[in-house]
Scaffold this motif. Structure first.
Motif, mmCIF file in Angstrom:
data_model
loop_
_atom_site.group_PDB
_atom_site.id
_atom_site.type_symbol
_atom_site.label_atom_id
_atom_site.label_comp_id
_atom_site.label_asym_id
_atom_site.label_seq_id
_atom_site.Cartn_x
_atom_site.Cartn_y
_atom_site.Cartn_z
ATOM 1 N N VAL A 249 11.330 23.667 11.064
ATOM 2 C CA VAL A 249 12.467 23.785 10.152
ATOM 3 C C VAL A 249 12.547 25.207 9.594
ATOM 4 C CG1 VAL A 249 13.464 22.898 8.004
ATOM 5 C CG2 VAL A 249 12.285 21.351 9.540
ATOM 6 N N LEU A 250 11.398 25.820 9.383
ATOM 7 C CA LEU A 250 11.329 27.160 8.791
ATOM 8 C C LEU A 250 10.790 28.167 9.802
ATOM 9 C CD1 LEU A 250 9.657 26.269 5.365
ATOM 10 C CD2 LEU A 250 12.094 26.556 5.821
ATOM 11 N N ASP A 251 11.245 29.412 9.681
ATOM 12 C CA ASP A 251 10.650 30.466 10.509
ATOM 13 C C ASP A 251 9.318 30.877 9.873
ATOM 14 O OD1 ASP A 251 11.202 32.174 8.363
ATOM 15 O OD2 ASP A 251 12.997 33.026 9.302
ATOM 16 N N ALA A 252 8.597 31.782 10.526
ATOM 17 C CA ALA A 252 7.254 32.165 10.069
ATOM 18 C C ALA A 252 7.265 32.758 8.662
ATOM 19 C CB ALA A 252 6.640 33.157 11.063
ATOM 20 N N ASP A 253 8.285 33.582 8.345
ATOM 21 C CA ASP A 253 8.361 34.191 7.009
ATOM 22 C C ASP A 253 8.577 33.140 5.923
ATOM 23 O OD1 ASP A 253 7.946 36.731 7.972
ATOM 24 O OD2 ASP A 253 10.087 37.233 8.114
ATOM 25 N N SER B 240 8.704 17.762 4.493
ATOM 26 C CA SER B 240 8.511 18.988 5.282
ATOM 27 C C SER B 240 7.562 19.942 4.569
ATOM 28 C CB SER B 240 9.851 19.683 5.541
ATOM 29 O OG SER B 240 10.656 18.894 6.365
ATOM 30 N N VAL B 241 7.686 20.037 3.252
ATOM 31 C CA VAL B 241 6.790 20.899 2.476
ATOM 32 C C VAL B 241 5.344 20.461 2.715
ATOM 33 C CG1 VAL B 241 6.033 21.588 0.156
ATOM 34 C CG2 VAL B 241 8.479 21.469 0.691
ATOM 35 N N THR C 8 6.216 32.018 2.778
ATOM 36 C CA THR C 8 6.727 31.935 1.407
ATOM 37 C C THR C 8 6.387 30.570 0.802
ATOM 38 O OG1 THR C 8 8.532 33.440 1.931
ATOM 39 C CG2 THR C 8 8.827 32.055 -0.016
ATOM 40 N N LEU C 9 6.562 29.523 1.594
ATOM 41 C CA LEU C 9 6.254 28.161 1.142
ATOM 42 C C LEU C 9 4.794 28.073 0.712
ATOM 43 C CD1 LEU C 9 7.248 24.857 2.809
ATOM 44 C CD2 LEU C 9 4.857 25.296 2.375
ATOM 45 N N ARG C 10 3.897 28.553 1.544
ATOM 46 C CA ARG C 10 2.459 28.480 1.227
ATOM 47 C C ARG C 10 2.118 29.306 -0.013
ATOM 48 N NH1 ARG C 10 2.506 28.579 6.920
ATOM 49 N NH2 ARG C 10 1.893 26.563 7.752
ATOM 50 N N GLU C 11 2.769 30.464 -0.152
ATOM 51 C CA GLU C 11 2.524 31.315 -1.329
ATOM 52 C C GLU C 11 2.991 30.611 -2.607
ATOM 53 O OE1 GLU C 11 4.569 34.946 -0.382
ATOM 54 O OE2 GLU C 11 3.042 35.569 1.082
ATOM 55 N N PRO D 221 5.833 23.425 -8.185
ATOM 56 C CA PRO D 221 5.930 22.014 -7.795
ATOM 57 C C PRO D 221 6.590 21.860 -6.416
ATOM 58 C CG PRO D 221 6.646 22.307 -10.062
ATOM 59 C CD PRO D 221 6.472 23.684 -9.483
ATOM 60 N N LYS D 222 6.104 20.887 -5.649
ATOM 61 C CA LYS D 222 6.597 20.664 -4.278
ATOM 62 C C LYS D 222 8.105 20.428 -4.248
ATOM 63 C CE LYS D 222 2.249 20.543 -2.923
ATOM 64 N NZ LYS D 222 1.549 20.954 -4.127
ATOM 65 N N VAL D 223 8.619 19.701 -5.236
ATOM 66 C CA VAL D 223 10.061 19.420 -5.258
ATOM 67 C C VAL D 223 10.865 20.719 -5.436
ATOM 68 C CG1 VAL D 223 10.244 18.896 -7.733
ATOM 69 C CG2 VAL D 223 11.820 17.822 -6.137
ATOM 70 N N ASP D 224 10.342 21.650 -6.227
ATOM 71 C CA ASP D 224 11.013 22.939 -6.428
ATOM 72 C C ASP D 224 10.949 23.792 -5.168
ATOM 73 O OD1 ASP D 224 11.547 22.146 -8.996
ATOM 74 O OD2 ASP D 224 9.959 23.324 -9.922
ATOM 75 N N ILE D 225 9.815 23.735 -4.470
ATOM 76 C CA ILE D 225 9.678 24.475 -3.207
ATOM 77 C C ILE D 225 10.708 23.949 -2.204
ATOM 78 C CG2 ILE D 225 8.175 24.956 -1.227
ATOM 79 C CD1 ILE D 225 5.767 24.707 -3.163
ATOM 80 N N ALA D 226 10.791 22.616 -2.099
ATOM 81 C CA ALA D 226 11.732 21.992 -1.157
ATOM 82 C C ALA D 226 13.159 22.403 -1.480
ATOM 83 C CB ALA D 226 11.587 20.474 -1.205
ATOM 84 N N GLU D 227 13.511 22.361 -2.752
ATOM 85 C CA GLU D 227 14.859 22.720 -3.182
ATOM 86 C C GLU D 227 15.161 24.186 -2.886
ATOM 87 O OE1 GLU D 227 16.881 22.436 -7.399
ATOM 88 O OE2 GLU D 227 16.090 20.489 -6.745
#
Length: 195
Positions: free
Chosen positions: A156-160, A188-189, A164-167, A174-180
């Motif tokens: 779903v996401l490219d490498a960059d 997916s997160v 960013t997600l992992r950072e 919070p996971k919900v904020d990352i997803a949003e």
């Protein structure tokens, strides 16, 4: 004590909408188009269970005298048991529930056996359809794997974006904020964090 009774008596029923689409890309505007509502709760998640943030928020929000509008039964739940449980919980609370597509309304002290039969039949058909789709999907994947052409889902996401997600997760976002923020589902997160 008198104040609580007085406050409860002043509550005028609100018209609440619940909308669910399975993925972020799906359009949810047509589901309750033309229905006048005071508040709408929208989930972008699977209907396989009731672990959806906006469904839970709606269940906490509604009060006796409110009226919930849902486009169709499968938007509320794909599981017959969950569908029945949610409708029973809402009506026990004094909330009326209307499914627009099926033209069915359920309310407290409404013992219409035909409506209950329709809820069970249509809910069972929806659950059966979902099972058939999943079975066909599994069969298709098995055939594709056997032919050596199945590559799995595309990321779903490219490498960059994955970095960013992992950072963000490492910073405690919070996971919900990352997803949003990234426009993906919470599932997916978690998938990216496990990889």
């Amino acid at each position: 004590m008198n104040t609580q009774r007085h406050t409860a008596a002043r509550h005028t029923g609100k018209r609440i909408g619940y909308v669910r689409v399975s993925s972020v890309g799906q359009n949810n505007t047509r589901q309750l188009d033309g229905v006048e509502l005071d508040k709408t709760f929208t989930d972008k998640a699977s209907g396989k269970d009731t672990h959806r943030p906006q469904l839970q928020a709606m269940l906490d929000y509604v009060r006796e005298g409110d009226h919930l509008f849902v486009h169709s039964m499968d938007r509320l739940s794909r599981s017959l048991r969950d569908l029945q449980d949610v409708v029973e919980a809402l009506t026990a609370k004094g909330v009326s529930v209307t499914f627009m597509k099926e033209h069915l309304t359920f309310a407290k002290d409404d013992s219409d056996p035909m409506s209950m039969l329709m809820l069970q039949l249509l809910g069972a058909i929806g659950q059966f359809e979902r099972s058939l789709i999943k079975e066909r999907q599994r069969e298709g994947i098995a055939i594709a794997k056997a032919q050596g052409v199945y590559k799995g889902r595309k990321p779903v996401l490219d490498a960059d974006a994955a970095r960013t997600l992992r950072e963000m997760a490492a910073r405690g976002v919070p996971k919900v904020d990352i997803a949003e923020t990234l426009g993906i589902s919470r599932a997916s997160v978690y998938g990216y964090l496990k990889a």
